[in-house]
Each structure stands twice: as structure tokens, then as C-alpha cells.
Design a protein around this motif. Structure first.
Motif, PDB file in Angstrom:
ATOM      1  N   ILE A  70       0.931  -1.298  -0.235  1.00 55.96           N
ATOM      2  CA  ILE A  70       0.200   0.199   0.088  1.00 55.96           C
ATOM      3  C   ILE A  70       0.717   1.115  -0.088  1.00 55.96           C
ATOM      4  CG2 ILE A  70      -1.666   1.821   1.560  1.00 55.96           C
ATOM      5  CD1 ILE A  70      -2.736  -1.514   2.444  1.00 55.96           C
ATOM      6  N   LEU A  71       1.696   0.967   1.257  1.00 58.84           N
ATOM      7  CA  LEU A  71       2.384   2.137   0.957  1.00 58.84           C
ATOM      8  C   LEU A  71       3.550   2.280  -0.476  1.00 58.84           C
ATOM      9  CD1 LEU A  71       3.802   2.332   4.878  1.00 58.84           C
ATOM     10  CD2 LEU A  71       1.925   3.537   3.420  1.00 58.84           C
ATOM     11  N   ALA A  72       3.761   1.942  -0.691  1.00 59.51           N
ATOM     12  CA  ALA A  72       4.496   1.854  -2.307  1.00 59.51           C
ATOM     13  C   ALA A  72       4.214   2.226  -2.908  1.00 59.51           C
ATOM     14  CB  ALA A  72       5.364   0.365  -2.758  1.00 59.51           C
ATOM     15  N   ALA A  73       2.650   2.194  -3.873  1.00 56.56           N
ATOM     16  CA  ALA A  73       2.120   2.622  -3.892  1.00 56.56           C
ATOM     17  C   ALA A  73       1.631   3.766  -4.332  1.00 56.56           C
ATOM     18  CB  ALA A  73       0.998   1.533  -4.542  1.00 56.56           C
ATOM     19  N   LEU A  74       1.941   4.351  -2.965  1.00 59.94           N
ATOM     20  CA  LEU A  74       1.136   6.091  -2.646  1.00 59.94           C
ATOM     21  C   LEU A  74       2.169   6.163  -2.556  1.00 59.94           C
ATOM     22  CD1 LEU A  74      -1.573   5.212   1.019  1.00 59.94           C
ATOM     23  CD2 LEU A  74      -2.123   5.933  -1.945  1.00 59.94           C
ATOM     24  N   SER A  75       3.645   6.066  -2.009  1.00 55.13           N
ATOM     25  CA  SER A  75       5.003   6.612  -2.381  1.00 55.13           C
ATOM     26  C   SER A  75       4.763   6.668  -4.188  1.00 55.13           C
ATOM     27  CB  SER A  75       5.667   6.285  -1.356  1.00 55.13           C
ATOM     28  OG  SER A  75       7.065   7.342  -2.102  1.00 55.13           O
ATOM     29  N   ASP A  76       4.714   6.252  -4.774  1.00 51.96           N
ATOM     30  CA  ASP A  76       5.105   5.981  -6.305  1.00 51.96           C
ATOM     31  C   ASP A  76       3.428   7.851  -6.535  1.00 51.96           C
ATOM     32  OD1 ASP A  76       6.989   4.662  -6.187  1.00 51.96           O
ATOM     33  OD2 ASP A  76       6.039   2.905  -6.698  1.00 51.96           O
ATOM     34  N   SER A  77       2.956   7.310  -6.294  1.00 48.06           N
ATOM     35  CA  SER A  77       2.063   8.178  -6.786  1.00 48.06           C
ATOM     36  C   SER A  77       1.703   9.445  -6.504  1.00 48.06           C
ATOM     37  CB  SER A  77       0.476   7.472  -6.588  1.00 48.06           C
ATOM     38  OG  SER A  77       0.314   7.574  -5.168  1.00 48.06           O
ATOM     39  N   THR A  78       2.627   9.575  -5.422  1.00 52.72           N
ATOM     40  CA  THR A  78       2.595  11.048  -4.467  1.00 52.72           C
ATOM     41  C   THR A  78       3.583  11.820  -4.017  1.00 52.72           C
ATOM     42  OG1 THR A  78       2.925  10.057  -2.364  1.00 52.72           O
ATOM     43  CG2 THR A  78       0.227  10.197  -3.437  1.00 52.72           C
ATOM     44  N   GLY A  79       5.522  10.960  -4.576  1.00 52.34           N
ATOM     45  CA  GLY A  79       6.446  11.616  -3.969  1.00 52.34           C
ATOM     46  C   GLY A  79       6.914  11.685  -2.918  1.00 52.34           C
ATOM     47  N   PHE A  80       5.912  11.392  -2.260  1.00 49.43           N
ATOM     48  CA  PHE A  80       5.713  11.543  -0.398  1.00 49.43           C
ATOM     49  C   PHE A  80       6.791  10.395   0.390  1.00 49.43           C
ATOM     50  CE2 PHE A  80       2.748  14.592  -0.657  1.00 49.43           C
ATOM     51  CZ  PHE A  80       3.171  15.515  -1.141  1.00 49.43           C
ATOM     52  N   THR A  81       7.040  10.445   0.843  1.00 47.54           N
ATOM     53  CA  THR A  81       7.663   9.100   2.174  1.00 47.54           C
ATOM     54  C   THR A  81       7.030   8.835   2.515  1.00 47.54           C
ATOM     55  OG1 THR A  81       9.698  11.222   2.356  1.00 47.54           O
ATOM     56  CG2 THR A  81       9.640   9.043   3.563  1.00 47.54           C
ATOM     57  N   ALA A  82       6.323   7.621   2.780  1.00 46.96           N
ATOM     58  CA  ALA A  82       6.356   6.964   3.512  1.00 46.96           C
ATOM     59  C   ALA A  82       6.301   5.642   4.837  1.00 46.96           C
ATOM     60  CB  ALA A  82       5.271   5.088   2.359  1.00 46.96           C
ATOM     61  N   TYR A  83       5.847   5.847   5.506  1.00 49.68           N
ATOM     62  CA  TYR A  83       6.897   5.234   6.843  1.00 49.68           C
ATOM     63  C   TYR A  83       5.557   3.850   7.151  1.00 49.68           C
ATOM     64  CZ  TYR A  83       9.795   8.684   7.394  1.00 49.68           C
ATOM     65  OH  TYR A  83      10.506   9.514   7.471  1.00 49.68           O
ATOM     66  N   LEU A  84       6.033   3.010   7.750  1.00 44.43           N
ATOM     67  CA  LEU A  84       5.121   1.816   8.608  1.00 44.43           C
ATOM     68  C   LEU A  84       5.588   1.856   9.989  1.00 44.43           C
ATOM     69  CD1 LEU A  84       2.865  -0.690   8.378  1.00 44.43           C
ATOM     70  CD2 LEU A  84       4.946  -2.236   7.910  1.00 44.43           C
ATOM     71  N   SER A  85       4.844   1.534  10.821  1.00 44.31           N
ATOM     72  CA  SER A  85       5.434   2.074  11.771  1.00 44.31           C
ATOM     73  C   SER A  85       4.385   1.462  13.026  1.00 44.31           C
ATOM     74  CB  SER A  85       5.305   3.279  12.462  1.00 44.31           C
ATOM     75  OG  SER A  85       6.278   4.585  11.631  1.00 44.31           O
ATOM     76  N   MET A  86       4.648   1.220  14.244  1.00 48.31           N
ATOM     77  CA  MET A  86       4.054   0.766  15.454  1.00 48.31           C
ATOM     78  C   MET A  86       4.284   1.382  16.559  1.00 48.31           C
ATOM     79  SD  MET A  86       6.863  -2.631  16.452  1.00 48.31           S
ATOM     80  CE  MET A  86       6.012  -3.468  18.588  1.00 48.31           C
ATOM     81  N   LEU A  87       3.735   0.791  17.287  1.00 45.00           N
ATOM     82  CA  LEU A  87       3.303   1.368  18.569  1.00 45.00           C
ATOM     83  C   LEU A  87       4.006   0.826  19.484  1.00 45.00           C
ATOM     84  CD1 LEU A  87       2.140   4.357  20.299  1.00 45.00           C
ATOM     85  CD2 LEU A  87       0.003   2.632  21.290  1.00 45.00           C
ATOM     86  N   ASP A  88       4.467   1.086  20.792  1.00 48.83           N
ATOM     87  CA  ASP A  88       5.519   0.378  22.127  1.00 48.83           C
ATOM     88  C   ASP A  88       5.600   1.639  22.791  1.00 48.83           C
ATOM     89  OD1 ASP A  88       7.193  -1.352  23.165  1.00 48.83           O
ATOM     90  OD2 ASP A  88       9.411  -0.229  22.283  1.00 48.83           O
ATOM     91  N   GLY A  89       4.501   1.155  23.973  1.00 48.15           N
ATOM     92  CA  GLY A  89       4.065   2.678  24.421  1.00 48.15           C
ATOM     93  C   GLY A  89       3.869   3.422  24.606  1.00 48.15           C
ATOM     94  N   THR A  90       4.585   4.606  24.662  1.00 53.81           N
ATOM     95  CA  THR A  90       3.902   5.779  24.251  1.00 53.81           C
ATOM     96  C   THR A  90       5.066   5.898  23.545  1.00 53.81           C
ATOM     97  OG1 THR A  90       5.050   6.652  26.394  1.00 53.81           O
ATOM     98  CG2 THR A  90       2.880   5.834  26.428  1.00 53.81           C
TER      99      THR A  90
END
Length: 262
Positions: free
Chosen positions: A85-105
Motif C-alpha cells: 500500500i505504502l509503496a504505491a502511495l509513495s510512487d504516486s505522490t512522491g512523498f516519504t511513506a512510513y510503516l510504524s508500530m506503537l511501543d508503550g507511548t
């Protein structure tokens, strides 16, 4: 106890959802002498297996462990779907994409996909930020049950959040309002908040089988995107994630939600 047995014992303290440990925790739970615990923890910090928070003197998993975990998660089919999902969006928009998780706060970057725009917003895998300061953090917090949110931030709405940057929630009550908004809209926008001059749109995706929750985000400089464009970008992100969430059976995407374009 050998050094490897000591390392294993300390890391095992994080197995059941624990996010931080103290020096006294290690002494009491592992039965180590103060001198032995001090040497062990110092070595683990030195080799990036642990990170010592200067303000609290608490230990949490270090960057080497996080990056090893990132390598493992890259082979996880759920993360592969998020990355697609992020790769397609980054390619189409040119913006940096991130995949993250929550660890504590904190949010922790798992993967970063660089865009094609000349100006990029770059945080390396393993980077942490206080969840209350970012769009990514607030959408991830919106996935928590109320009791879990209170366990992490306390039950007093008047409690001040630590060193809140301009534009960010200053109290737990203000954060709860922002998180509730992210829950209703299944997404969030933050511009010129935790990082001046930086903007982001974010949403989440959960795997019902594993229970894993991931934050998906597009980041840009504030000068690149108007408010209306940021709203449209959020809608684009939501529309890209929704069908995958429905296919996975993620409850968030199986129910009607408020329009993200508000």
C-alpha cells in the motif's frame, strides 16, 4: 550466570507486553548483585541491545534489537501488504511513506519508503517519537481500549504531557480528544506539530489473526502541501487502506466511519 544467559534473562523481561525495566527490576527479578546487574546493563547498552532513557533511568529495547525485529517483520505477510500500500502511495505522490508500530507511548519506525520528491522527510527504521506528538501516534493510540490508554497515560485529564511541542496536545484530556477524533475519522493529520515545518497523514491497519496493528503514514514538508491538499491526501490514504482492511477482516474497516475529508 554466563553473559549470554544474563542477556537472555533481561530480554525475556520484555516478552509479555512490558516496555521498560529499571535497574531495581533487574536486581529483584533476576536475583543479581548490584555490581553484576550494572555491568550487564552497561554492556547491553553499549552494544545497542538496550537503550537507557536519561530522564527516567529506565531501560527499553535498543536500536539493534528493533532493526533485527524489522528484518523479521519484513517477511511477515501482513507487513508485506502494508508495504505494498505504502509503496504505491509513495510512487504516486512522491512523498516519504512510513510503516510504524506503537511501543508503550512511543511510535517506532519499522520501514521507510523514500519518495521521488526532491525534499524528503527522513527518519530511519528504529526511530522513536512520542506518540502524542504525531498523526501516526494518535491513530495508533486510537486502537487502544480505554483502559489501556489510561494505563499508559494515567486517569487524570489534567496531567501535563512531557515537554509538549507547540501545536501538540498539552494534557492527557487534550490528547484523548485528538485520539477520539482519529478513531471517528479512522485517520489523522498533523502539520507543524511535533516537527515544525513537517506534515503527515496517517491511518492504521490491523491483522485479526496475529493482533498486530500497524500505522501507515505519508510525510511531507508543510510548504509542499496546502490544507486542502493534506485533506485530499488523507482521503487517498484511507481509500487505499480500506479495501485491504475489509479483506483482512479488520473491524475498523468493516464498519462505517466518518469521512476523512473534513
Amino acid at each position: 550466570m554466563s553473559i549470554l544467559e544474563g542477556v537472555e534473562s533481561v530480554l525475556a523481561m520484555f516478552e509479555h507486553g512490558r516496555h521498560e525495566v529499571t535497574f531495581n527490576d533487574v536486581i529483584d527479578e533476576l536475583g543479581l548483585a548490584k555490581s553484576s546487574a550494572s555491568r550487564l546493563l552497561a554492556q547491553m547498552v553499549r552494544y545497542r541491545l538496550l537503550e537507557l532513557q536519561p530522564s527516567t533511568r529506565r531501560y527499553r529495547p535498543g536500536t539493534l534489537l528493533i532493526r533485527a525485529a524489522q528484518a523479521a517483520t519484513q517477511a511477515h505477510p501482513f507487513d508485506e501488504q502494508c508495504r505494498a500500500i505504502l509503496a504505491a502511495l509513495s510512487d504516486s505522490t512522491g512523498f516519504t511513506a512510513y510503516l510504524s508500530m506503537l511501543d508503550g507511548t512511543d511510535t517506532v519506525v519499522l520501514q521507510r519508503l523514500n519518495g521521488s520528491n526532491p525534499v524528503q522527510v527522513l527518519s530511519p527504521p528504529g526511530a522513536r517519537r512520542p506518540a502524542f506528538t504525531t498523526a501516526m501516534g494518535r491513530v495508533l493510540l486510537s486502537r487502544l481500549p480505554a483502559a489501556e490508554f489510561s494505563a499508559r497515560y494515567g486517569t487524570s485529564g489534567a496531567r501535563k504531557l512531557p515537554e509538549a511541542p507547540a501545536g501538540c496536545p498539552a494534557t492527557v484530556a487534550e490528547l484523548a480528544e485528538r485520539v477520539a477524533s482519529a478513531s471517528r475519522e479512522r485517520s489523522a493529520i498533523a502539520v507543524n506539530e511535533g516537527m515544525p515545518g513537517i506534515g503527515a497523514v496517517a491511518t492504521t491497519l490491523a491483522d485479526p489473526l496475529s493482533g498486530d496493528v500497524r500505522g501507515l503514514c505519508l510525510s511531507f514538508t508543510a510548504m509542499q502541501v496546502s490544507q486542502a491538499q493534506a485533506q485530499a491526501l488523507r482521503e487517498t490514504l484511507v481509500q487505499a487502506v480500506a479495501p485491504v482492511g475489509q479483506r483482512l477482516g479488520d473491524p475498523l474497516w468493516l464498519q462505517p466511519g466518518d469521512s476523512a475529508a473534513k
